[in-house]
Design a protein around this motif. Structure first.
Motif, PDB file in Angstrom:
ATOM      1  N   SER A  29      30.245  30.408  46.860  1.00  0.00           N
ATOM      2  CA  SER A  29      30.082  30.843  45.347  1.00  0.00           C
ATOM      3  C   SER A  29      31.205  30.990  44.484  1.00  0.00           C
ATOM      4  O   SER A  29      32.594  31.001  44.487  1.00  0.00           O
ATOM      5  CB  SER A  29      29.823  32.502  45.763  1.00  0.00           C
ATOM      6  OG  SER A  29      30.010  33.727  44.710  1.00  0.00           O
ATOM      7  N   THR A  36      37.158  32.536  47.007  1.00  0.00           N
ATOM      8  CA  THR A  36      36.262  31.697  47.368  1.00  0.00           C
ATOM      9  C   THR A  36      36.834  30.203  47.516  1.00  0.00           C
ATOM     10  O   THR A  36      36.662  29.605  48.158  1.00  0.00           O
ATOM     11  CB  THR A  36      35.039  31.279  46.777  1.00  0.00           C
ATOM     12  OG1 THR A  36      35.653  31.469  45.402  1.00  0.00           O
ATOM     13  CG2 THR A  36      34.405  32.797  47.227  1.00  0.00           C
ATOM     14  N   SER A  65      27.372  35.265  45.452  1.00  0.00           N
ATOM     15  CA  SER A  65      27.566  35.114  47.041  1.00  0.00           C
ATOM     16  C   SER A  65      25.716  35.647  46.884  1.00  0.00           C
ATOM     17  O   SER A  65      25.201  34.788  47.468  1.00  0.00           O
ATOM     18  CB  SER A  65      27.934  36.585  46.990  1.00  0.00           C
ATOM     19  OG  SER A  65      29.199  36.251  47.111  1.00  0.00           O
ATOM     20  N   GLY A  88      31.515  32.999  50.512  1.00  0.00           N
ATOM     21  CA  GLY A  88      31.721  33.819  49.293  1.00  0.00           C
ATOM     22  C   GLY A  88      32.506  35.913  49.636  1.00  0.00           C
ATOM     23  O   GLY A  88      32.682  35.336  50.375  1.00  0.00           O
ATOM     24  N   CYS A  89      32.382  36.183  48.524  1.00  0.00           N
ATOM     25  CA  CYS A  89      33.749  37.220  48.653  1.00  0.00           C
ATOM     26  C   CYS A  89      32.378  38.245  47.497  1.00  0.00           C
ATOM     27  O   CYS A  89      32.711  37.947  46.422  1.00  0.00           O
ATOM     28  CB  CYS A  89      34.535  37.235  48.293  1.00  0.00           C
ATOM     29  SG  CYS A  89      35.860  38.924  48.161  1.00  0.00           S
ATOM     30  N   CYS A 102      25.378  42.482  49.657  1.00  0.00           N
ATOM     31  CA  CYS A 102      25.774  42.245  51.120  1.00  0.00           C
ATOM     32  C   CYS A 102      24.450  42.411  52.086  1.00  0.00           C
ATOM     33  O   CYS A 102      24.785  41.520  53.165  1.00  0.00           O
ATOM     34  CB  CYS A 102      26.763  42.769  51.493  1.00  0.00           C
ATOM     35  SG  CYS A 102      28.479  42.783  50.622  1.00  0.00           S
ATOM     36  N   VAL A 124      31.649  35.087  54.521  1.00  0.00           N
ATOM     37  CA  VAL A 124      31.003  35.889  53.209  1.00  0.00           C
ATOM     38  C   VAL A 124      31.639  37.105  53.179  1.00  0.00           C
ATOM     39  O   VAL A 124      31.973  37.691  54.151  1.00  0.00           O
ATOM     40  CB  VAL A 124      29.917  36.245  52.939  1.00  0.00           C
ATOM     41  CG1 VAL A 124      29.903  37.306  51.798  1.00  0.00           C
ATOM     42  CG2 VAL A 124      29.157  35.415  52.262  1.00  0.00           C
ATOM     43  N   THR A 126      33.320  40.528  53.213  1.00  0.00           N
ATOM     44  CA  THR A 126      32.923  42.045  52.220  1.00  0.00           C
ATOM     45  C   THR A 126      33.897  42.951  52.510  1.00  0.00           C
ATOM     46  O   THR A 126      34.040  43.782  53.249  1.00  0.00           O
ATOM     47  CB  THR A 126      32.138  42.402  52.955  1.00  0.00           C
ATOM     48  OG1 THR A 126      31.685  42.887  54.516  1.00  0.00           O
ATOM     49  CG2 THR A 126      30.589  41.255  53.128  1.00  0.00           C
TER      50      THR A 126
END
Length: 158
Positions: A29, A36, A65, A88-89, A102, A124, A126
């Protein structure tokens, strides 16, 4: 999960097989790029450290994301790809946007993995804050990219 007692970059060597002939897709992402790119560096280096050839690692970028699910489907449907790593973030904000994104990404990535019967890894972050993200992208809690790559390797040895 990263805690003060365990780093994301620490892993057991159980179920790690020779993956030098396997192919990996990494989808990154572009949103929260500082984070990322660090996740990508960790995943990429971990794959190389475990014998994966550079020419067997394929990278694609997506805007955010949310787009990881569709991009992972496109990559997973390619017969030449053995595993897909999604990086991703999504940082908690003041609205419910975080929850929707999410949830959608987690379900989307899971569904792609089941549909194509291939490892499609949820790498990812979160976190609640930018600092928590940095701590988990090569900072004091290790690198989620490392963990995602090891997970892909282990799933191919299942």
């Amino acid at each position: 999960m990263a805690t003060s007692l365990k780093s994301l970059s620490d892993h057991s060597s159980k179920n790690i097989r020779n993956v030098s002939d396997r192919t990996f897709g990494i989808i990154v992402s572009e949103w929260n790029e500082e984070v990322t790119e660090s996740l990508f560096s960790g995943a990429y280096q971990t794959l190389l450290d475990h014998g994966v050839k550079k020419e067997n690692i394929f990278r694609k970028n997506v805007p955010g994301s949310f787009e990881l699910s569709l991009a992972s489907q496109w990559m997973a449907q390619e017969e030449g790809i053995d595993a897909v790593i999604c990086l991703g973030c999504v940082i908690q904000g003041e609205t419910k946007h975080f929850d929707f994104i999410c949830d959608a990404v987690a379900h989307g990535i899971t569904n792609v993995s089941l549909k194509y019967n291939k490892p499609v890894i949820f790498g990812v972050l979160t976190p609640n804050t930018q600092q928590q993200a940095l701590d988990r992208a090569g900072g004091k809690h290790g690198n989620k990219g490392d963990e995602a790559a090891i997970t892909a390797i282990k799933m191919l040895g299942f």
